[in-house]
Design an enzyme around this catalytic site. Structure first.
Site, PDB file in Angstrom:
ATOM      1  N   ARG A 159       3.596  10.094 -11.228  1.00 52.40           N
ATOM      2  CA  ARG A 159       2.697  11.034 -12.062  1.00 52.40           C
ATOM      3  C   ARG A 159       3.045  12.519 -11.832  1.00 52.40           C
ATOM      4  O   ARG A 159       2.928  13.387 -12.810  1.00 52.40           O
ATOM      5  CB  ARG A 159       1.094  10.822 -11.176  1.00 52.40           C
ATOM      6  CG  ARG A 159      -0.057  11.079 -12.161  1.00 52.40           C
ATOM      7  CD  ARG A 159      -1.164  10.444 -11.920  1.00 52.40           C
ATOM      8  NE  ARG A 159      -1.506  10.688 -10.447  1.00 52.40           N
ATOM      9  CZ  ARG A 159      -1.791   9.443  -9.608  1.00 52.40           C
ATOM     10  NH1 ARG A 159      -1.417   8.358  -9.863  1.00 52.40           N
ATOM     11  NH2 ARG A 159      -1.921   9.791  -8.121  1.00 52.40           N
TER      12      ARG A 159
ATOM     13  N   CYS B  43      -6.585  -7.049   3.594  1.00 50.72           N
ATOM     14  CA  CYS B  43      -7.951  -6.943   4.221  1.00 50.72           C
ATOM     15  C   CYS B  43      -8.762  -7.736   3.556  1.00 50.72           C
ATOM     16  O   CYS B  43     -10.141  -8.176   4.005  1.00 50.72           O
ATOM     17  CB  CYS B  43      -8.445  -5.540   4.330  1.00 50.72           C
ATOM     18  SG  CYS B  43      -7.344  -4.426   5.301  1.00 50.72           S
TER      19      CYS B  43
ATOM     20  N   ALA C 167       0.854  -1.067   0.130  1.00 51.08           N
ATOM     21  CA  ALA C 167       0.087  -0.075   0.056  1.00 51.08           C
ATOM     22  C   ALA C 167       0.963   1.360  -0.045  1.00 51.08           C
ATOM     23  O   ALA C 167       0.583   2.121  -0.877  1.00 51.08           O
ATOM     24  CB  ALA C 167      -1.000  -0.071   1.226  1.00 51.08           C
TER      25      ALA C 167
END
Lengths: 449, 449
Positions: free
Chosen positions: B23, B44, B12
């Site tokens: 970006r 999760c 993550a």
């Protein structure tokens, strides 16, 4: 002994004030005059009574007159209409059973509510033509549907009531047409949300006529047609729901000032221009938390809260009635649509903001978790201050997420602050970035260019 | 040309940072070293793969390695382990396929995550004993259930993972026992919520053993028993989920400072004591928005957000990683339980607050609207400042309402301010007073006593 706290009108604002005042000061006499027979009823539940979801009309009553009288010791008098307030003498004139009497007050709360707007349509008096503003009318519509089995209903107005009634009548097997004068339904929800709701209404078989002005209704005793500019369409049941207007006659006659919205002007404690005269609920203004200006948002929570606050204030604990963000939510068949704050561009400009908005479509759960549906979030902020001004949401699931934005709007958060909130995530409930956070992320990017 | 932005760990925090940096600055070389083969996966979601809700393990991958490499131009190298950081030379030492090499960096992000705590149990090595911290283990448990058809599963630990696995394995037809050392499950959710969850677990057939210490597991190659202090119980599948511990070895070896929680200390931009070394995600601390103190909350949103912020910061747009309210939500069979902020009394006292709390049980819809279920809301505030410190919710419906309180907690609202929020009401969605507002009302009353 103090003169009594007199309350005019026995619905949300009035009965909340009565209950709170009695709880805070059991010695105080609290008298409620209600001209009808129903008190403390959930007007918002009426469409669900027509739909058949709610079995008994009485179920919509939160607290019965007997409970108010016996358990809460409120002197509640139904069938009693207050026809004048004498502010010099501090009395109200009450009419009941054709008799009149004067009732002295220490303070008085005007909670006269609002009534359905009745446009100057021909044929409003025909049998089968209703508004939906009272329990008796809800009862009448339900009976009409059951007894007369109408085939084609015309709903005039594409607001909350119109859409809820479209769902209710469709469920009852009636073919429904909605006639809305404006280019879209659900005006306060903004275009992006309204369009999605409109597509859904059509999918559910509702015949939607936008930008269509109704001229009146035709029929011989009983309604048979809706007259439009260019055509006449058949309808054997009509529900007119084109908005409400505050009941301010009593207040005006007594010299109580109205505000810019036409509802009764109040200060932060719900006081009018007379410090012993309060107003709350659908007849009164509330302060918009975004613009800081008086607003007229005739919704249940505002009325309940203001009534309760006034109940505290009159018993010696000055309590602000609280502002309104204009937060609202409505079920339209399978969809939920919600809004909060200022989302209309013109209104934002008028209030001195430079509104920027984005609309994003985000699943309410991770892609891999079944049952994910899209929530379309329109988020509006001020370009310069980056303050969140409002939002509108629509989807099959998750419209209650509007509360997060309502909280942000109420506390004056910026888009960046909204974006960095720690909201709850687990696959059965949300994607990692809640749709509200995603909207804030995208709007941040848009503002920063 | 700048030295590359090197990221250690491809989940993550790491992949959010990589994507954002690329970006923001497509010219910057971004290299991610991930020692395993899986990147950017939803840990999760793993219990739902075991449960059968998610069909393919690959579905849990948000963005594939190919997409990172080809669409996002991230130099992602799986099977590459960073074994040292030389802060003087500004290089990392990488091991892959038995070879080592040095990689220079301009800045480096440590996103090494956390690992399941493995208590010193005998028999952890037995076949059929798992933790649930990696995709490979999720795969192994699922295969074990499918192939071996275990009859009795023992889950050690009554936290999120334990409860989610109890649901998953029950759904798969396995009899489940949970062994929790403490007097209750879901420690961070508080007693009121935990008790309701526990009753529900029992109703669902889970055999719940609280205050029960596991000593180890017995069996001949394959697990057959769980050894408790006083007895031995049969189990042919064991899942140990007693918490996670941050992976800080690499950081410590490099002289990066740890904070009071044992995770890597960072400033508001995710920087460690070396300004070119960042840390984010489950290995790092975040600032608790209530206490202002460093906290270790190894949850997905915190990791994603911090990674993304660091991606901006390293490309010239300093962006705070944001605080944590410790907001969490978990599904326990038919219930949802959620929490935010500080709800533990001792922890609140430690942080200098004088906590007062109430627990209310409120239906999520008006009494007359079908399908209403109770939501139990525990709300905690500081007596003196009246600031909302935290909340815990549990019910069949509506646990996502925690977000309203999370927003209130994050912005430092008082109970009175929470109580006066304009939240959304319509009968299909909420009572007039949302359960969160009701809790605030009751807590206000309690504080004012």
């Amino acid at each position: 002994m103090d003169d009594p706290f007199v309350i005019v009108g026995g619905d949300a604002a009035g009965m909340s004030a009565a209950s709170k005042a009695k709880r805070a000061d059991p010695e105080l006499d609290v008298i409620v005059f209600e001209r009808g027979e129903w008190v403390s009823y959930a007007a918002c539940g009426m469409p669900y009574y027509v739909k058949g979801t709610v079995e008994d009309l009485e179920d919509l009553v939160a607290v019965t007159p007997e409970e108010f009288r016996e358990d809460r010791d409120v002197d509640l008098r139904t069938g009693h209409e207050v026809i004048a307030i004498d502010r010099e003498e501090k009395t109200v004139t009450v009419e009941a059973d054709g008799e009149q009497f004067e009732q002295p007050y220490g303070s008085v709360l005007i909670g006269t509510g609002a009534r359905a707007v009745e446009p100057p349509f021909d044929g409003l008096e025909l049998e089968g033509v209703y508004t939906l503003r009272s329990m008796d009318e809800a009862d009448a519509i339900e009976s009409f549907v059951t007894d007369r089995e109408p085939e084609r209903a015309a709903i005039v107005g594409g607001g909350y009531v119109g859409i809820e009634m479209a769902e209710a009548l469709t469920e009852r097997g009636v073919d429904v047409s909605i006639f809305e004068m404006l280019p879209r339904t659900l005006q306060p929800f903004g275009e992006q949300t309204a369009e999605i709701v409109e597509d859904h209404l059509r999918d559910q078989g509702v015949d939607l006529h936008l930008e269509t002005a109704v001229q009146g209704f035709g029929g011989d005793g009983r309604v048979e047609t809706v007259e439009l500019e260019a055509e006449t369409v058949a309808a054997d049941l009509v529900v007119v729901g084109v908005g409400v207007t505050p009941n301010v006659d009593l207040a005006e006659k007594a010299g109580i000032e109205l505000g810019p919205t036409g509802a009764i002007a109040t200060d932060e404690y719900g006081r009018t221009n007379d410090e012993d005269v309060y107003a709350a609920g659908d007849c009164a203004e509330a302060t918009n938390v975004v613009t800081g200006e008086p607003d007229h948002v005739p919704l249940a929570l505002t009325a309940n809260r203001a009534g309760r606050a006034i109940g505290s204030t009159v018993t010696g604990d000055p309590t602000p009635t609280g502002g309104t963000a204009g937060t609202a939510i409505v079920k339209a068949f399978e969809l939920g649509a919600a809004r909060t704050g200022v989302i209309d561009e013109d209104r934002a400009l008028e209030a001195g903001f430079d509104p920027v908005s984005v609309t994003v479509q985000v699943p309410t759960r991770p892609h891999y978790y079944p049952g994910a549906t899209d929530l379309t979030v329109t988020l509006v902020a001020d370009r310069d201050s980056k303050r969140v001004l409002g939002a509108s949401l629509v989807g099959r699931d998750g419209a209650k997420r509007i509360d997060t934005v309502a909280t942000a709007v109420d506390t004056g958060l910026t888009v960046g602050e909204l974006e960095s909130l720690d909201l709850a995530y687990a696959p059965p409930f949300s994607p990692v970035w809640d749709p509200v956070l995603t909207a804030a992320k995208v709007l941040s990017g848009t503002i920063e260019g």
